[in-house]
Enzyme design. Structure first.
Site, mmCIF file in Angstrom:
data_model
loop_
_atom_site.group_PDB
_atom_site.id
_atom_site.type_symbol
_atom_site.label_atom_id
_atom_site.label_comp_id
_atom_site.label_asym_id
_atom_site.label_seq_id
_atom_site.Cartn_x
_atom_site.Cartn_y
_atom_site.Cartn_z
ATOM 1 N N LYS A 30 40.057 40.277 68.959
ATOM 2 C CA LYS A 30 38.841 41.052 69.206
ATOM 3 C C LYS A 30 39.063 42.546 68.930
ATOM 4 C CE LYS A 30 37.389 37.816 72.825
ATOM 5 N NZ LYS A 30 37.034 37.715 74.252
ATOM 6 N N THR A 62 41.372 33.667 80.977
ATOM 7 C CA THR A 62 40.348 34.622 80.543
ATOM 8 C C THR A 62 40.436 35.949 81.283
ATOM 9 O OG1 THR A 62 38.906 32.762 80.039
ATOM 10 C CG2 THR A 62 37.869 34.902 80.166
ATOM 11 N N ASN A 77 39.635 41.190 76.627
ATOM 12 C CA ASN A 77 40.802 40.337 76.841
ATOM 13 C C ASN A 77 41.499 39.936 75.541
ATOM 14 O OD1 ASN A 77 39.107 38.353 75.860
ATOM 15 N ND2 ASN A 77 38.939 37.238 77.785
ATOM 16 N N HIS A 132 40.163 35.408 71.346
ATOM 17 C CA HIS A 132 39.305 34.249 71.618
ATOM 18 C C HIS A 132 39.951 33.061 70.934
ATOM 19 C CE1 HIS A 132 35.873 31.486 71.560
ATOM 20 N NE2 HIS A 132 36.203 31.277 70.298
#
Length: 139
Positions: free
Chosen positions: A10, A92, A114, A117
């Site tokens: 991300k 998560t 975080n 994914h």
């Protein structure tokens, strides 16, 4: 049995310079990187990818975050690739649920930011790979 999964690094992982670290951990785990691309995520792709969260209060901020900077998208292949990457990623919530030694446990601070994914099921993997890599042959 060889499985495929979609992995995203991300915008927070990209901006923090963790792409190499994440990819190295994937390779050390024994997973094959079958496709890899750095891309700026469109609003349309973000909304399709996170469609299951459309009615949740955090949907708007999720879309804003995933489109805020470049993302590295990858298709991984290997035995139990989905579970293998999810173990590598960690829970998560990077502070309360991600084990030390996992990507999120070592580098994450907030649930939304975080770092990575990974698809959560074979059905999700097939759908997500089709969205992010429309030309890629999905097993």
């Amino acid at each position: 049995m060889t499985e495929q999964t979609l992995v995203l690094i991300k915008p927070d992982g990209v901006s923090r310079g963790l792409v190499g670290e994440v990819l190295a951990r994937i390779e050390r785990k024994g997973l094959k990187i079958a496709a890899l691309e750095l891309k700026q995520v469109s609003d349309e792709l973000a909304r399709e990818h996170y469609a299951e969260h459309a009615d949740k209060p955090f949907f708007g901020s999720l879309i804003e975050f995933i489109t805020s900077g470049p993302v590295v998208a990858a298709v991984l292949e290997g035995p139990r690739a989905i579970a293998a990457f999810r173990q590598l990623a960690g829970g998560t919530d990077p502070v309360e649920k991600a084990a030390p030694g996992s990507i999120r446990g070592d580098f994450g601070l907030e649930t939304q930011y975080n770092l990575v994914h990974g698809s959560d099921s074979p059905e999700s993997a097939k759908r997500e790979i089709g969205l992010w890599f429309p030309e890629f042959p999905v097993a």
